[in-house]
Scaffold this active site. Structure first.
Site, mmCIF file in Angstrom:
data_model
loop_
_atom_site.group_PDB
_atom_site.id
_atom_site.type_symbol
_atom_site.label_atom_id
_atom_site.label_comp_id
_atom_site.label_asym_id
_atom_site.label_seq_id
_atom_site.Cartn_x
_atom_site.Cartn_y
_atom_site.Cartn_z
ATOM 1 N N TRP A 1 0.836 -1.199 0.000
ATOM 2 C CA TRP A 1 0.000 0.000 0.000
ATOM 3 C C TRP A 1 0.874 1.253 0.000
ATOM 4 O O TRP A 1 0.520 2.276 -0.590
ATOM 5 C CB TRP A 1 -0.901 -0.006 1.245
ATOM 6 C CG TRP A 1 -1.737 1.223 1.418
ATOM 7 C CD1 TRP A 1 -2.986 1.441 0.929
ATOM 8 C CD2 TRP A 1 -1.394 2.422 2.135
ATOM 9 N NE1 TRP A 1 -3.441 2.687 1.287
ATOM 10 C CE2 TRP A 1 -2.476 3.310 2.023
ATOM 11 C CE3 TRP A 1 -0.263 2.829 2.855
ATOM 12 C CZ2 TRP A 1 -2.486 4.576 2.609
ATOM 13 C CZ3 TRP A 1 -0.266 4.090 3.428
ATOM 14 C CH2 TRP A 1 -1.359 4.946 3.307
ATOM 15 N N HIS A 2 2.041 1.150 0.665
ATOM 16 C CA HIS A 2 2.895 2.333 0.784
ATOM 17 C C HIS A 2 3.539 2.724 -0.532
ATOM 18 O O HIS A 2 3.872 3.888 -0.736
ATOM 19 C CB HIS A 2 3.973 2.111 1.850
ATOM 20 C CG HIS A 2 3.434 2.215 3.241
ATOM 21 N ND1 HIS A 2 2.868 1.152 3.890
ATOM 22 C CD2 HIS A 2 3.330 3.268 4.088
ATOM 23 C CE1 HIS A 2 2.467 1.547 5.090
ATOM 24 N NE2 HIS A 2 2.726 2.825 5.232
ATOM 25 N N GLY A 3 3.750 1.786 -1.415
ATOM 26 C CA GLY A 3 4.361 2.176 -2.671
ATOM 27 C C GLY A 3 4.742 1.004 -3.534
ATOM 28 O O GLY A 3 4.820 -0.139 -3.071
#
Lengths: 479, 316
Positions: free
Chosen positions: A325-327
């Site tokens: 989700w962060h990247g």
């Protein structure tokens, strides 16, 4: 628009004055104002982003009504899946398209059949991960029957785009925030004063702690090949403070600003570096995302029920998805996997819920045992943070390998001599306020007004003395 | 609501003097470098303090030089004196048009020059002027114009330094300060008339090539236009000049054309002398864009000839 900009310093008082000038009974006009203000705030980056958020808003608004109105389970499920596919599709396209293209190109190249596809020049809309999850929680809750569908498009659009938390959270649940847009709001002095104090503390965390750490972190991570092991350890520790100051600072400002308008947002951080094990850390770090994944992913796939193998699988899934989700980078996946590995022993031994209270509750200092456990947990998170911060896996592995060396015994290259003093003050204030909602919530409450205001003025002066002079965006904007 | 706003107002009334007190305290008790947002350096690079002290004692001159370090390190009043002209150099390190305007407004009537030479160094026009503000706040007399311009900079370091400088001025902390004419490390010698001579002849080659950029913020451009307009009203001809630089700092012909087209109509002449000293850079320069004394002597001769050829030199 950045919180730490002169534009926002003009924007906030203006919206505040207009908002409270509208009679309390005219909730519709107040919501319209908040919606307009939120779109101005968001469009300040790039007006093209507005099209996307408006589309997501309208889609989920009508899908929510469709789900609520239908009694046909197949149709309800179809509408829910439409919401999931479109929202996650948009997120996937803007955030992950090039990543998957690179992986596909790499895989085909291995077999001597390069695809030759070129990366697309995609701009990642600020905050897309946050508002996508917020609207998803709405349609899922409506589908589950946990929430009534909103029939008020302005209130719903204001909920999706509410400017204090739009670009970096907290990721609000519709069940918490949406009803607040429907209710008439009265100005509460105590909430506004507390909100103002929280905003001040958020700015201190961001501008004094995070941004001063950031300069040294950038220097150390960029020159990791030649840095001593002790300096590399210092770089990892400073990044831990940078990301905490940056992200929780943003959450504090967001929560404080929302309180100025009479809204209560969910808590996002609860002094995570005072955690005694990694399970406690994850109950205290980015709470709005952790609980989102718990409620909408972990529990539906089985959670901690079932066989050991299933529980291990579920734990890995939630941490890997959280990392991703962060990247779009393998480093985030490894960061998630590392945290899953840290978490597993606690889960399997049934000790993942042994530290539910606040450390050293009612006491001034921790016990030696607690201190040791907090230090160990912090050290583990620091190693994981290296993967989070590194530009790629090779960088991260080299960095971590460099931390194990005889030069660990040398003095680190600190770079900024003010940092120990600033961090010492910061940790001290956070420790003293660890049983409250944020670090300085009750600092000086027993003092007279002069002393208390003097303390706040000192914090403002420290911001003026130590803040960077260029506007520095918040780290989580990129997610 | 009313009590919240009243408290907020009272807090601001309390916090502003408290902020000033902390800045004054912080500036006094510890080396300034420890506080990233106070940069008070009395007697800093470029002899601005000495230059303005001298300027306050002078009267009318024939030629007034304005601009950045290219001005005060590029035009030697001794050479112009030999040619029959009195001159003064009001350039200073990293000076941008905003600070040039402050000096122009302060000194134009005192000097009442017959010709103004304005160094147009594109990076100085593109900049925010912070470095120069800090130099001014540390070394120039504080007045309303400087303080208003500093306030307009919207820069914490400039604001804090302005507070600290005001305090030192009020208590006379630097009243007895005398700047050495020869500065140690840089071997810079102040020459009466505002010029600074580099007394060593070492060449530091630039590390990389500089690319053309011309995007002055509106306040810089407005300050520049103000100087040109005010000079015109006073009937003082203005020559815009680009001083010589080494190859690494030279722009492509099309970029030079752009500047030529933009600047030529604005003044009585625009002289692009950026390639006037070709050959081995070590012969005429001490870094990528500053001349040594030999370079200055050569440039000043070329410059005087150019002015004479255009009929811009006032009669000696």
């Amino acid at each position: 628009m950045l919180f730490n900009s002169l534009d926002f310093a003009v924007f906030l008082p203006l919206v505040f004055a207009l908002f409270w000038a509208i009679p309390a009974r005219r909730t519709d006009i107040r919501n319209s104002l908040l919606l307009a203000a939120s779109y101005v705030f968001y469009g300040w980056w790039d007006t093209r982003f507005l099209v996307l958020i408006a589309f997501s808003t309208m889609l989920d608004f009508y899908l929510g009504i469709g789900i609520a109105n239908s009694t046909d389970e197949r149709r309800r499920r179809l509408l829910l899946w439409t919401s999931l596919v479109v929202n996650l599709g948009l997120l996937g396209f803007f955030k992950y398209f090039n990543f998957f293209l690179d992986q596909l190109n790499g895989a085909f190249s291995l077999f001597g059949m390069p695809l030759g596809s070129e990366r697309l020049d995609i701009i990642l809309p600020v905050g897309i991960s946050f508002y996508t999850f917020q609207t998803l929680s709405y349609t899922i809750d409506v589908y589950r029957g946990d929430l009534k569908a909103s029939r008020n498009p302005v209130a719903f659009a204001a909920f999706v785009s509410f400017f204090p938390q739009l670009v970096a959270g907290p990721i609000e649940r519709a069940s918490n925030l949406l009803p607040q847009f429907a209710a008439p709001r009265q100005f509460r002095r105590s909430a506004a004063v507390d909100g103002s104090r929280q905003i001040l503390w958020g700015f201190f965390k961001k501008l004094v702690i995070a941004d001063n750490c950031a300069e040294q972190v950038d220097r150390i991570f960029a020159g990791h090949e030649t840095a001593a092991a002790s300096t590399l350890v210092l770089g990892a520790v400073l990044f831990a403070f940078q990301i905490y100051g940056d992200f929780s600072g943003y959450s504090d400002i967001a929560t404080g600003v929302a309180r100025l308008f009479g809204f209560e947002l969910m808590r996002n951080f609860a002094f995570p570096y005072f955690s005694r094990d990694i399970a406690e850390f994850w109950r205290r770090w980015h709470i709005s995302l952790s609980t989102w994944f718990r409620d909408y992913l972990y529990v539906p796939i089985g959670g901690s029920r079932g066989s050991t193998a299933l529980r291990v699988r579920n734990t890995f899934i939630i941490f890997l998805v959280s990392g991703f989700w962060h990247g779009a980078n393998w480093t985030f996946l490894v960061w998630g996997a590392l945290n899953a590995l840290y978490f597993l022993p606690l889960l399997l031994s049934g000790r993942n819920r042994q530290n539910l209270g606040t450390v050293a509750e009612g006491r001034r200092l921790p016990t030696w045992g607690d201190l040791l456990r907090m230090t160990g947990t912090f050290a583990m998170t620091c190693i994981a943070w290296v993967f989070f911060r590194a530009r790629d896996l090779q960088h991260a592995v080299e960095y971590v390998a460099g931390m194990v060396d005889v030069s660990l015994l040398s003095l680190p290259n600190l770079g900024n001599k003010n940092l120990p003093l600033l961090l010492g003050l910061f940790i001290g204030l956070e420790w003293a306020g660890r049983e409250d909602q944020y670090g300085i919530q009750r600092t000086g409450m027993g003092w007279n007004r002069l002393g208390r205001w003097g303390f706040y003025a000192l914090l403002i002066a420290m911001i003026g003395l130590f803040m960077p002079t260029e506007e520095s965006p918040f780290i989580y904007f990129q997610f | 609501m009313r009590s919240y706003l009243t408290d907020l107002f009272l807090f601001l009334v309390f916090a502003i003097p408290a902020y000033v007190m902390v800045i004054v305290f912080a500036g006094n008790v510890s080396p300034f470098s420890q506080y990233r947002n106070i940069k008070y350096v009395r007697g800093g690079n470029g002899h601005l303090h000495t230059r303005l002290q001298e300027a306050d004692t002078l009267g009318q001159v024939d030629i007034l030089f304005l601009g950045s370090s290219h001005a005060y390190r590029g035009f030697d009043p001794r050479i112009f004196k030999k040619a029959g002209y009195t001159s003064f150099n009001l350039g200073s390190s990293s000076q941008t048009p905003v600070q040039t305007k402050i000096l122009f407004d302060r000194y134009i009537d005192r000097f009442n020059p017959r010709l103004i030479v304005f160094d147009v160094f594109p990076p100085a026009f593109n900049g925010d002027g912070v470095e120069s503000f800090l130099n001014f706040l540390s070394n120039a007399p504080l007045d309303r114009h400087l303080m208003m311009a500093a306030l307009d900079s919207r820069h914490a370091t400039v604001w804090n330094t302005a507070i600290f400088s005001t305090w030192r001025t009020l208590i006379g902390a630097d009243d007895g300060f005398t700047e050495p004419l020869l500065r140690g490390a840089e071997k810079d010698l102040y020459i009466p008339g505002g010029y600074v001579e580099k007394t060593v002849n070492e060449f530091k080659p630039p590390s990389s090539k500089v690319h053309f950029k011309w995007s002055p913020p509106s306040n810089q451009w407005q300050a520049f236009l103000h100087i040109l307009a005010a000079s015109k009203i006073k009937g003082i001809p203005v020559v815009l000049v680009r001083t010589p630089v080494t190859g690494s700092h030279q722009y492509l012909p099309e970029d030079r054309m752009k500047l030529d087209r933009l600047l030529s109509p604005l003044a009585d002449a625009y002289l692009d002398l950026s390639d006037a000293l070709p050959g081995d850079p070590a012969e005429f320069f001490y870094d990528g864009h500053h001349m040594n004394q030999k370079g200055v002597e050569r440039l000043n001769a070329i410059f005087l000839d150019s002015l004479a050829a255009r009929g811009l030199l006032p009669p000696p």
